[in-house]
Design a protein around this motif. Sequence first.
Motif, PDB file in Angstrom:
ATOM      1  N   THR A  16      -8.394   2.272   8.788  1.00 12.91           N
ATOM      2  CA  THR A  16      -7.416   1.486   8.024  1.00 12.91           C
ATOM      3  C   THR A  16      -7.978   0.108   7.659  1.00 12.91           C
ATOM      4  O   THR A  16      -7.470  -0.545   6.753  1.00 12.91           O
ATOM      5  CB  THR A  16      -6.074   1.349   8.769  1.00 12.91           C
ATOM      6  N   SER A  19     -10.254  -0.980   3.476  1.00 11.44           N
ATOM      7  CA  SER A  19      -9.297  -1.099   2.381  1.00 11.44           C
ATOM      8  C   SER A  19      -9.807  -2.163   1.421  1.00 11.44           C
ATOM      9  O   SER A  19     -10.368  -3.169   1.851  1.00 11.44           O
ATOM     10  CB  SER A  19      -7.942  -1.516   2.958  1.00 11.44           C
ATOM     11  N   CYS A  25      -3.036  -0.530   2.479  1.00 14.33           N
ATOM     12  CA  CYS A  25      -4.324   0.163   2.439  1.00 14.33           C
ATOM     13  C   CYS A  25      -4.602   0.612   1.011  1.00 14.33           C
ATOM     14  O   CYS A  25      -3.782   1.300   0.417  1.00 14.33           O
ATOM     15  CB  CYS A  25      -4.251   1.417   3.304  1.00 14.33           C
ATOM     16  N   THR A  26      -5.734   0.236   0.494  1.00 15.02           N
ATOM     17  CA  THR A  26      -6.144   0.743  -0.819  1.00 15.02           C
ATOM     18  C   THR A  26      -7.510   1.393  -0.638  1.00 15.02           C
ATOM     19  O   THR A  26      -8.517   0.718  -0.446  1.00 15.02           O
ATOM     20  CB  THR A  26      -6.219  -0.388  -1.868  1.00 15.02           C
ATOM     21  N   THR A  82      -5.658   6.905  -0.609  1.00 16.26           N
ATOM     22  CA  THR A  82      -4.326   6.276  -0.619  1.00 16.26           C
ATOM     23  C   THR A  82      -3.944   5.926  -2.056  1.00 16.26           C
ATOM     24  O   THR A  82      -4.785   5.948  -2.945  1.00 16.26           O
ATOM     25  CB  THR A  82      -4.330   4.943   0.181  1.00 16.26           C
ATOM     26  N   GLY A  86      -1.138   1.182  -0.516  1.00 15.21           N
ATOM     27  CA  GLY A  86      -0.379   2.204   0.206  1.00 15.21           C
ATOM     28  C   GLY A  86      -0.320   1.926   1.695  1.00 15.21           C
ATOM     29  O   GLY A  86      -0.620   0.814   2.154  1.00 15.21           O
ATOM     30  N   LYS A  88      -0.876   3.140   5.994  1.00 23.12           N
ATOM     31  CA  LYS A  88      -1.980   3.521   6.871  1.00 23.12           C
ATOM     32  C   LYS A  88      -1.940   4.988   7.269  1.00 23.12           C
ATOM     33  O   LYS A  88      -2.903   5.511   7.805  1.00 23.12           O
ATOM     34  CB  LYS A  88      -1.901   2.695   8.164  1.00 23.12           C
ATOM     35  N   ASP A  90      -0.255   7.953   5.545  1.00 20.29           N
ATOM     36  CA  ASP A  90      -0.192   9.067   4.585  1.00 20.29           C
ATOM     37  C   ASP A  90      -1.578   9.696   4.461  1.00 20.29           C
ATOM     38  O   ASP A  90      -2.520   9.021   4.049  1.00 20.29           O
ATOM     39  CB  ASP A  90       0.294   8.499   3.239  1.00 20.29           C
ATOM     40  N   GLU A 125      -3.987  11.681  -4.104  1.00 24.45           N
ATOM     41  CA  GLU A 125      -2.947  10.789  -4.650  1.00 24.45           C
ATOM     42  C   GLU A 125      -2.987  10.662  -6.172  1.00 24.45           C
ATOM     43  O   GLU A 125      -2.048  10.168  -6.782  1.00 24.45           O
ATOM     44  CB  GLU A 125      -3.068   9.394  -4.017  1.00 24.45           C
ATOM     45  N   SER A 380       7.214   5.225   2.610  1.00 22.15           N
ATOM     46  CA  SER A 380       5.847   5.703   2.377  1.00 22.15           C
ATOM     47  C   SER A 380       5.354   5.209   1.023  1.00 22.15           C
ATOM     48  O   SER A 380       6.128   4.675   0.242  1.00 22.15           O
ATOM     49  CB  SER A 380       5.808   7.219   2.445  1.00 22.15           C
ATOM     50  N   HIS A 381       4.060   5.375   0.771  1.00 21.90           N
ATOM     51  CA  HIS A 381       3.428   4.813  -0.432  1.00 21.90           C
ATOM     52  C   HIS A 381       3.750   3.320  -0.510  1.00 21.90           C
ATOM     53  O   HIS A 381       4.064   2.789  -1.574  1.00 21.90           O
ATOM     54  CB  HIS A 381       3.890   5.537  -1.700  1.00 21.90           C
TER      55      HIS A 381
END
Length: 408
Positions: A16, A19, A25-26, A82, A86, A88, A90, A125, A380-381
């Motif tokens: 995580t 990112s 998180c990206t 992600t 977003g 951590k 998903d 995604e 989420s997201h």
Amino acid sequence: MKINENRLANDFNYITSQSSTELGCTRLSYSSEDLKVREYITEKLKNIGAEITVDSVGNIRAKYNPANLNTKSLLIGSHIDTVPNGGKYDGLTGTLASLEVIRVLYENHVEIKHPVELVIFAEEEGSNFGSTMIGSKYITKKINLDDLKKLYTDLDQIAFEYIRERGFTFAPEKDNYVDGTDELAMIELHVEQGGILDKKGLSLGIVQAIAGMNTIQIKVKGVSNHAGSTPMKYRKDSLLAAGEMIYKLSKLVEGYESAVITVGKISVSPNASNVIAAETIFNIDIRDVVQENIDKISEKAKELCIEIAANNEVEIEVKLVGSSKVVHMDESLVNIIQDQANKNNLSNMRMNSGAVHDNAMLNGIIPTAMIFVPSIGGISHSPYEDTKFTDILAGVELLLHTVAKIVS
Ligand SMILES: [Zn+2]
């Protein structure tokens, strides 16, 4: 068999931290963060003797087969990409749960009759090319190389070129597709992305079905005119008609147990405060776990909109722009998973998934099942996506014992 909690927590912490943004998180597929995480996970699997293959679009398959068996593999896994900013959990939760399961099998020298394969699907995604589940669609031959030549990045680069530039070699003839020849079944663990488990205070959801969906586009055509000088009775206001449609559409699902209807996208033209709207376009999203209901509600939605258009003396165009069928999980797998959860005293319920997952792409080719862990507040997201570590551990425990039961 014991799960190594610290090891799992360290994996989450490291990954995580990969990112490209501070907020949330990206980690888009094929980004430098994604490439680092791929290396981190595959290194750990190589260390315990798993055989790693990566296909043309970047799907990773890590086959743990210590006895060199020539039998079908049980697939477990999820995704690591992600949405921008977003959460951590998903995708990553299912991927790390699966990694931990294989490590525990290895450490305990569990004798297995079927190889266990960790699959990490690329580009779930759809953040790069605006099309979701590229990896699982490719691995099941729902899309091919030509399709990747028709998709583009935001900067207008062809998807195929973009992926290739990131170091992936296109060799479709050598790729390892999921067609049931070498695959026994697939179990994916995922965060719920809804609030049912959290509200009920349960640790685990055992998915029975993934909702199907129809997306219907409605184009309402009126006449634009001056907002001051056109009397109300002489207007052909497309937005006013659309407003009535949207409100009444929301009532169509009353009486259905699980059907939902949403209008979340609308465009108005010319979109000026002093002009009567000439054209209004909106999308109706209809979902349920009963296919018949989706079809019935879609039909009613069309009729309702046509009727309201006629009453308002505006024109209407109705078009189905997207559709996916209801996906049913394999009943015997669902039973095995729930029996195991009950045996291990893990609080659980059977439920449906409103969101589509990679797992759904494999369904119909091999038996599939899903395990959900709660999303706190159903979020989420989002950077605020969260799941209690104790619930993640319950999920890993259930996946571990289910896998062991099936393969040993
Ligand atoms: Zn996901």
